[in-house]
Each structure stands twice: as C-alpha cells, then as structure tokens.
Design a protein around this motif. Structure first.
Motif, PDB file in Angstrom:
ATOM      1  N   CYS A 141      35.808  57.870  36.532  1.00 59.86           N
ATOM      2  CA  CYS A 141      36.090  57.376  37.874  1.00 59.86           C
ATOM      3  C   CYS A 141      35.921  55.868  37.900  1.00 59.86           C
ATOM      4  O   CYS A 141      34.978  55.337  37.302  1.00 59.86           O
ATOM      5  N   PRO A 142      36.811  55.128  38.578  1.00 57.04           N
ATOM      6  CA  PRO A 142      36.593  53.692  38.761  1.00 57.04           C
ATOM      7  C   PRO A 142      35.332  53.467  39.594  1.00 57.04           C
ATOM      8  O   PRO A 142      35.105  54.150  40.594  1.00 57.04           O
ATOM      9  N   LEU A 143      34.529  52.478  39.181  1.00 59.79           N
ATOM     10  CA  LEU A 143      33.314  52.128  39.910  1.00 59.79           C
ATOM     11  C   LEU A 143      33.438  50.817  40.670  1.00 59.79           C
ATOM     12  O   LEU A 143      32.782  50.617  41.685  1.00 59.79           O
ATOM     13  N   ASN A 144      34.270  49.909  40.161  1.00 62.75           N
ATOM     14  CA  ASN A 144      34.363  48.596  40.788  1.00 62.75           C
ATOM     15  C   ASN A 144      35.685  47.942  40.409  1.00 62.75           C
ATOM     16  O   ASN A 144      36.263  48.247  39.360  1.00 62.75           O
ATOM     17  N   TRP A 145      36.132  47.029  41.266  1.00 67.88           N
ATOM     18  CA  TRP A 145      37.403  46.341  41.084  1.00 67.88           C
ATOM     19  C   TRP A 145      37.236  44.840  41.321  1.00 67.88           C
ATOM     20  O   TRP A 145      36.410  44.419  42.125  1.00 67.88           O
ATOM     21  N   ARG A 146      38.050  44.051  40.629  1.00 72.34           N
ATOM     22  CA  ARG A 146      38.184  42.628  40.896  1.00 72.34           C
ATOM     23  C   ARG A 146      39.666  42.257  40.778  1.00 72.34           C
ATOM     24  O   ARG A 146      40.291  42.519  39.742  1.00 72.34           O
ATOM     25  N   LEU A 147      40.234  41.687  41.825  1.00 72.00           N
ATOM     26  CA  LEU A 147      41.623  41.234  41.769  1.00 72.00           C
ATOM     27  C   LEU A 147      41.661  39.860  41.115  1.00 72.00           C
ATOM     28  O   LEU A 147      40.953  38.937  41.539  1.00 72.00           O
ATOM     29  N   PHE A 148      42.470  39.720  40.087  1.00 68.69           N
ATOM     30  CA  PHE A 148      42.581  38.462  39.339  1.00 68.69           C
ATOM     31  C   PHE A 148      43.420  37.465  40.128  1.00 68.69           C
ATOM     32  O   PHE A 148      44.514  37.783  40.595  1.00 68.69           O
ATOM     33  N   LEU A 149      42.901  36.245  40.295  1.00 64.89           N
ATOM     34  CA  LEU A 149      43.611  35.186  40.996  1.00 64.89           C
ATOM     35  C   LEU A 149      44.034  34.130  39.978  1.00 64.89           C
ATOM     36  O   LEU A 149      43.191  33.410  39.431  1.00 64.89           O
ATOM     37  N   PRO A 150      45.315  34.022  39.658  1.00 59.89           N
ATOM     38  CA  PRO A 150      45.775  33.047  38.657  1.00 59.89           C
ATOM     39  C   PRO A 150      45.478  31.605  39.076  1.00 59.89           C
ATOM     40  O   PRO A 150      45.223  31.315  40.244  1.00 59.89           O
ATOM     41  N   LYS A 151      45.537  30.706  38.109  1.00 54.32           N
ATOM     42  CA  LYS A 151      45.212  29.301  38.359  1.00 54.32           C
ATOM     43  C   LYS A 151      46.070  28.701  39.458  1.00 54.32           C
ATOM     44  O   LYS A 151      45.602  27.875  40.247  1.00 54.32           O
ATOM     45  N   GLU A 152      47.342  29.080  39.509  1.00 55.34           N
ATOM     46  CA  GLU A 152      48.246  28.465  40.482  1.00 55.34           C
ATOM     47  C   GLU A 152      47.856  28.791  41.924  1.00 55.34           C
ATOM     48  O   GLU A 152      48.281  28.116  42.858  1.00 55.34           O
ATOM     49  N   TRP A 153      47.015  29.813  42.109  1.00 55.00           N
ATOM     50  CA  TRP A 153      46.557  30.162  43.446  1.00 55.00           C
ATOM     51  C   TRP A 153      45.315  29.376  43.868  1.00 55.00           C
ATOM     52  O   TRP A 153      44.954  29.370  45.054  1.00 55.00           O
ATOM     53  N   ALA A 154      44.650  28.741  42.919  1.00 53.85           N
ATOM     54  CA  ALA A 154      43.384  28.087  43.231  1.00 53.85           C
ATOM     55  C   ALA A 154      43.535  26.990  44.281  1.00 53.85           C
ATOM     56  O   ALA A 154      42.693  26.843  45.175  1.00 53.85           O
TER      57      ALA A 154
END
Length: 425
Positions: A141-154
């Motif tokens: 089962c998934p326990l945790n998530w993190r959405l990746f934010l590319p450099k161009e979004w910074a």
C-alpha cells in the motif's frame, strides 16, 4: 467492482471512511469522501469526476469538484491514518521508494514539464510523483506521496499562483523528496524495516548516505558502471618525510565497475536462488553476494566528511557494502546489481527476495492508475492533485484490507483483475 459489489461493502466502507477521514471537519465532506471512493472503485473506463458522478446514484459533479479542487481539508492527516492503519495489517518486509509519471497535455497542470516519462518510456510532457510503499510478498500500500516540482516551476509566479502551489514549496530532487516522505513517516512513529529502491535512487551516493545517517537499512539497485574496491583492499600512504603535509592514504589500485568485478568471479561462483512463486512457476536465477568498498568521488568525499565530523580525521578507508549480482541462465554476463548495508550474515535468499520485492510496486501502480484512476485527474491545482492522490490511496487501502480478510479469499471476492503476478523482477 460493479454496482452490486460496491453496495455489498457499503457498511464496511462507511466504517473505513469514518476512521480514515476523521480529521476532515465537516460531516458533508466525509460523505463526499465516501461517494468519491465508491466512484473510484466502481467499474468504468474513466475515473474523472464527471464520469464518476454520472455512474453514482448520489453523484453530484459540482459537489465533488468543489470537494476535490476547492475545499481546504488537509490530506496529510488522512494519509497518516491510512499509513498507521495499513502498516500493521500488511506487516511489510520493506518499504519501497519509487516514482510514477502522468502524461499531460498543455503546460498549466501543476508540476507538468517536458521530462522523462516512465509511463511512455521517453521524454514527454508529464507530471512525476515520488511515493513510498509498505510491501510484502502478499500485499502492499502507498504510505506517502510527494509531487515533483521541476526547476522551471520554481520561479514561475504565474503558474504557481494559478495552481495554488504553496510559497514554501520549490524544486527538490526526487531522492530528496523520498527522504522528506520517509522523515514525515518517522514523525508518525512509522519506521521501515528496510528500504528498497531502483537504480534511479540507489546509484545516488547522497541518498544511500542519508539512509545510513537515519539508521535505515537498504537494498537498492545500481548500474553496472558503479565502481568499487574489493573488500580486502586497503589504502596506504608513503612514509612522511617530516616536511609539509602528511601524505593522504590512498588506494593504489584503480577501482573496478561492479559488472566487471562480478563477471571476474565466474559463473560457477553464482548460486541458484528461488525467491517467489510467479504466475508461470517459481522465480529462479543465479546470484552472487560479495563485500565491496564503495569507490568514486562522491562516496569518498561523504566518507571523509563523516569521519572528520566524528573523529577529527579520516584514515582513507572507503565505506563497505554488500554487492548482489544476478547472472541469469542464457546470459553471457551478469545483468543486474544491487547494494545493501544489511548485516554480513544475511542469507543470500533473503537478500534476493528483498532486492526483487519491488514487483509489488508495479502491482500497486497498475491498480492505482488503471483500476482506481490515479492518472485520470483532470484538475490542475496543487491542492486538487493531493486530494485526489490521497482519495485514490484510501480506495486502494480499503480494497487491500478486503483482500486481506479471510472471507475475501473466495471466487467472488473483491480481488481486482489487476492483481495478477508480474514477472518484471
């Protein structure tokens, strides 16, 4: 699940929602959670909000859109309760770190950018999320998530504002996001027995060192070009003349790639190991496990920094790990490699089973994406994505619980059609 099966588990689902979504403050929002989960689990090609609402007798598209995209309920306590509930039920042998991609059109969905897309096997416009899963041979089962934010979004203030990206969220490498997820789980008093990951994470010396600093054992994939020294190799330094700096201890022989080291041992050094039963019979191959010392610029610098911080000096000895190599029948040389810092006396079959247990992640992703619509979300915002991912995780957890109950092991159980065994690991 068809409508009849969904109705059959309504009472169990209501109890599950009452527990997992107890942190959601409003009664009507918890009711929408129940409705959304039923929509995710019900048969249907698309699991977008519009499609689910049309299939549910109590489905209201506008209400569900508001609940997922505009409502301010916090998904973190929900994920925490799912993790607290599922870890003891699964009894995981390991936690698996991985990432998953979602192909997207346009450029306004949060985190979307041209990048490698595993779903397509090439560079494409997509979102990427990092996940941590509790895994055993029988459930996960998934326990945790993190959405990746590319450099161009910074620094893209326009897109960040339109997608409601929090001000304190910026670009972080995927391996750092994985560590962030593990650290958050630790604050929930959940600690992995061992972490497994593919070469996208295992090849990274900083990731391995960070796990060691957290006293988390690991079995991680690596590429064949990662260089090592034999275990018995030791550094030496020329005698000091008394002038200038003392000579630094160094290894006098060059490091070798793990592929070369494993091949040099010869096929006869590899032992046959069966690690699980697959859909077409026992999963068997030949393996070798040897102790090595991790070479390369980054491992050397990390070892030096750690030694100086703890002892004030470094003796030049490289850190030790156990190399696991696989040489399948019919191949001219070893094909796959892993590093582990498990105790030296860990039996090779146990090491192989942990190295191969990532097959459960493929099972998870198939059910999450194709069965429960993880990649069907049509919203664009940061809160919306995290709400949807958390709701899909809840649906997956509920179905996993149903599969783990003794009465579920029947011909008409809730075992989904996506639960066939994979032969990728």
């Amino acid at each position: 699940m068809d409508a009849h099966e969904v109705n059959r588990v309504r009472a169990s689902l209501a109890l599950f929602v009452a527990d997992v979504f107890a942190s959601v403050p409003r009664k009507d929002q918890r009711a929408k959670s129940d409705c959304y989960l039923r929509g995710l689990m019900m048969d249907g090609r698309r699991k977008s909000i519009q499609a689910m609402a049309s299939r549910l007798p109590d489905g209201n598209e506008q209400n569900l859109q508001q609940f997922v995209n505009q409502s301010t309920w916090d998904p973190v306590p929900v994920r925490r309760r799912i993790a607290e509930r599922m870890v003891p039920r699964i009894g995981p042998d390991a936690w698996a770190v991985d990432d998953v991609s979602f192909p997207k059109d346009g450029r306004m969905s949060v985190g979307v950018a041209p990048q490698y897309c595993g779903a397509l096997g090439k560079q494409a416009n997509c979102q990427v999320a990092v996940s941590v899963h509790a895994v055993s041979d029988t459930a996960s089962c998934p326990l945790n998530w993190r959405l990746f934010l590319p450099k161009e979004w910074a620094e893209d203030t326009v897109r960040r504002r339109r997608t409601a990206v929090p001000k304190d969220v910026g670009h972080r490498e995927k391996w750092r996001l994985a560590l962030d997820a593990l650290d958050e789980l630790a604050t929930w008093q959940l600690v992995p027995p061992v972490v497994v990951a593919d070469a996208g994470y295992g090849q990274n010396a900083d990731f391995r060192a960070a796990l060691a600093e957290r006293e988390i054992r690991y079995v991680v994939g690596i590429r064949g070009d990662l260089t090592v020294q034999p275990r018995d190799a030791l550094p030496d330094a020329p005698a000091w003349s008394g002038n200038g700096r003392r000579p630094v201890p160094r290894y006098r022989q060059p490091p070798v790639p793990v592929a070369e080291l494993a091949a040099a041992a010869g096929r006869e050094a590899f032992s046959e190991v069966t690690w699980r039963e697959g859909s077409r019979g026992p999963m068997t191959s030949r393996f070798l496990a040897v102790q090595v010392r991790l070479a390369g610029v980054r491992p050397r610098r990390l070892a030096q920094q750690a030694a100086v911080a703890e002892h004030g000096r470094w003796d030049g000895v490289l850190p030790q790990a156990r190399l696991l190599a696989e040489w399948p029948d019919g191949e001219d040389q070893p094909t796959r490699f892993w590093l582990s810092d498990l105790p030296d006396d860990t039996p090779i079959p146990d090491l192989v089973r942990l190295a191969k247990i990532r097959w459960r992640i493929e099972h998870d992703y198939r059910e999450l994406k194709h069965g429960l619509g993880l990649d069907h979300f049509e919203g664009r915002s940061w809160p919306g994505w995290h709400h949807h991912a958390t709701l899909v995780t809840a649906a997956h957890a509920f179905l996993t619980e149903q599969r783990l109950t003794p009465k579920a092991d029947t011909a008409d159980s809730l075992i989904t059609r996506s639960s066939t065994s994979f032969r990728t690991c």
